[in-house]
Design a protein around this motif. Structure first.
Motif, PDB file in Angstrom:
ATOM      1  N   PRO A 106       0.810  -1.221   0.000  1.00 38.49           N
ATOM      2  CA  PRO A 106       0.000   0.000   0.000  1.00 38.49           C
ATOM      3  C   PRO A 106       0.841   1.268   0.000  1.00 38.49           C
ATOM      4  O   PRO A 106       0.389   2.311  -0.475  1.00 38.49           O
ATOM      5  CB  PRO A 106      -0.819  -0.122   1.296  1.00 38.49           C
ATOM      6  N   ASP A 107       2.057   1.183   0.525  1.00 43.05           N
ATOM      7  CA  ASP A 107       2.953   2.339   0.501  1.00 43.05           C
ATOM      8  C   ASP A 107       3.327   2.678  -0.935  1.00 43.05           C
ATOM      9  O   ASP A 107       3.159   3.812  -1.397  1.00 43.05           O
ATOM     10  CB  ASP A 107       4.199   2.034   1.332  1.00 43.05           C
ATOM     11  N   ILE A 112       0.457   4.865   1.381  1.00 44.05           N
ATOM     12  CA  ILE A 112       0.065   4.644   2.780  1.00 44.05           C
ATOM     13  C   ILE A 112       1.321   4.297   3.562  1.00 44.05           C
ATOM     14  O   ILE A 112       1.787   3.155   3.557  1.00 44.05           O
ATOM     15  CB  ILE A 112      -0.993   3.518   2.879  1.00 44.05           C
ATOM     16  N   PRO A 115       0.632   1.773   7.834  1.00 40.64           N
ATOM     17  CA  PRO A 115      -0.482   0.857   7.578  1.00 40.64           C
ATOM     18  C   PRO A 115      -1.395   0.659   8.779  1.00 40.64           C
ATOM     19  O   PRO A 115      -2.528   0.184   8.633  1.00 40.64           O
ATOM     20  CB  PRO A 115       0.218  -0.457   7.204  1.00 40.64           C
ATOM     21  N   HIS A 116      -0.935   1.029   9.983  1.00 37.92           N
ATOM     22  CA  HIS A 116      -1.740   0.830  11.192  1.00 37.92           C
ATOM     23  C   HIS A 116      -2.616   2.041  11.517  1.00 37.92           C
ATOM     24  O   HIS A 116      -3.464   1.961  12.406  1.00 37.92           O
ATOM     25  CB  HIS A 116      -0.823   0.523  12.381  1.00 37.92           C
ATOM     26  N   LYS A 121      -8.657   0.977   5.773  1.00 35.34           N
ATOM     27  CA  LYS A 121      -8.170   1.563   4.525  1.00 35.34           C
ATOM     28  C   LYS A 121      -7.015   0.749   3.963  1.00 35.34           C
ATOM     29  O   LYS A 121      -6.952   0.489   2.747  1.00 35.34           O
ATOM     30  CB  LYS A 121      -7.730   3.011   4.787  1.00 35.34           C
ATOM     31  N   THR A 122      -6.104   0.338   4.838  1.00 32.61           N
ATOM     32  CA  THR A 122      -4.971  -0.470   4.392  1.00 32.61           C
ATOM     33  C   THR A 122      -5.446  -1.805   3.829  1.00 32.61           C
ATOM     34  O   THR A 122      -4.979  -2.253   2.771  1.00 32.61           O
ATOM     35  CB  THR A 122      -3.988  -0.712   5.547  1.00 32.61           C
ATOM     36  N   PRO A 199       2.905  -6.182   7.357  1.00 30.64           N
ATOM     37  CA  PRO A 199       3.482  -4.873   7.044  1.00 30.64           C
ATOM     38  C   PRO A 199       4.966  -4.948   6.719  1.00 30.64           C
ATOM     39  O   PRO A 199       5.452  -4.259   5.827  1.00 30.64           O
ATOM     40  CB  PRO A 199       3.228  -4.064   8.316  1.00 30.64           C
ATOM     41  N   SER A 202       5.393  -6.751   3.243  1.00 29.89           N
ATOM     42  CA  SER A 202       4.163  -6.618   2.454  1.00 29.89           C
ATOM     43  C   SER A 202       3.645  -7.944   1.901  1.00 29.89           C
ATOM     44  O   SER A 202       2.935  -7.973   0.903  1.00 29.89           O
ATOM     45  CB  SER A 202       4.373  -5.633   1.284  1.00 29.89           C
TER      46      SER A 202
END
Length: 244
Positions: A106-107, A112, A115-116, A121-122, A199, A202
């Protein structure tokens, strides 16, 4: 059922070599033959790439050996994502399996960075990334399946089944954090865990259950080929090793 006759039928892609999960005995025999050979030469485990090579050989397909994308083995315009999982007893009916399914960042994809901060959303971003990979695969291949080989610790007992490789509706799941700091996706309809996303790295994992309509088979433990005898058979000599 057969494909219907349509005016735009030129867009129809490959007819399957067999219906999903109706794998012919001939293909199972070819798979078993390759597995026996691997044990003969002293292999102690089977990787995902090994499974891709074995399956491609059995169906006269092509193993793409690509580190990205969902399609691993292709047959004309059809593709399979190849997965193999090790469990203590593959023939147990209630096996739950974890299929490592690539990396979803997601980054990188959505910026993002934490992520937390917003777990839902993540989670939606992770599924959207997965869905886009499926979309890309369907641009080139159809049908698109996942082929799952479940192997025992001693590599003598196996189950084989297939699943349709499909997209997920993001609002059918909610996400929470587990004790390891990973995000887990829960099916709202059943309350069952369907995904894990880590996270760190990923890594995206899909959870699935072994269906009842699997192909179960076993192979016999072959003798391991003697190294010196095998080298003599291929007329090995020390000139084959060149020190640079």
């Amino acid at each position: 059922m057969k494909h219907p006759r349509l005016r735009d039928s030129k867009r129809l892609l490959t007819l399957e070599p067999y219906p999903m999960n109706e794998i012919p005995d001939e293909i199972i025999k070819k798979i078993g033959k390759r597995l026996v050979y691997m044990l003969c030469v002293g292999r102690t485990d089977i990787s995902g790439d090994d499974w891709g090579n074995i399956f491609a050989d059995a169906i006269n397909g092509t193993h793409l050996l690509s580190p990205v994308g969902i399609a691993d083995v292709v047959y004309e315009k059809m593709a399979w994502s190849m997965k193999t999982v090790k469990v203590s007893n593959p023939h147990r009916d209630d096996c739950s399996l974890r299929l490592i399914s690539g990396r979803c960042s997601p980054d990188y994809s959505y910026g993002i960075t934490d992520p937390h901060e917003d777990i839902q959303k993540t989670g939606r971003a992770v599924l959207t990334i997965w869905n886009e990979r499926v979309n890309i695969a369907y641009d080139y291949y159809n049908p698109l399946r996942t082929s799952i080989l479940v192997r025992s610790n001693d590599l003598l007992t196996y189950c084989l089944f297939e699943e349709e490789n499909h997209r997920y509706v993001a609002n059918h799941f909610y996400w929470k954090e587990n004790k390891n700091g990973n995000l887990v996706g829960i099916d709202l309809a059943t309350g069952e865990q369907r995904f894990t996303w880590q996270p760190h790295g990923s890594q995206f994992t899909i959870h699935t259950k072994m269906p009842k309509d699997v192909v179960k088979f076993k192979i016999k433990q072959p003798p391991i080929l003697d190294m010196e005898e095998t080298l003599n058979q291929i007329k090995f000599n020390e000139d084959w090793v060149e020190i640079l």
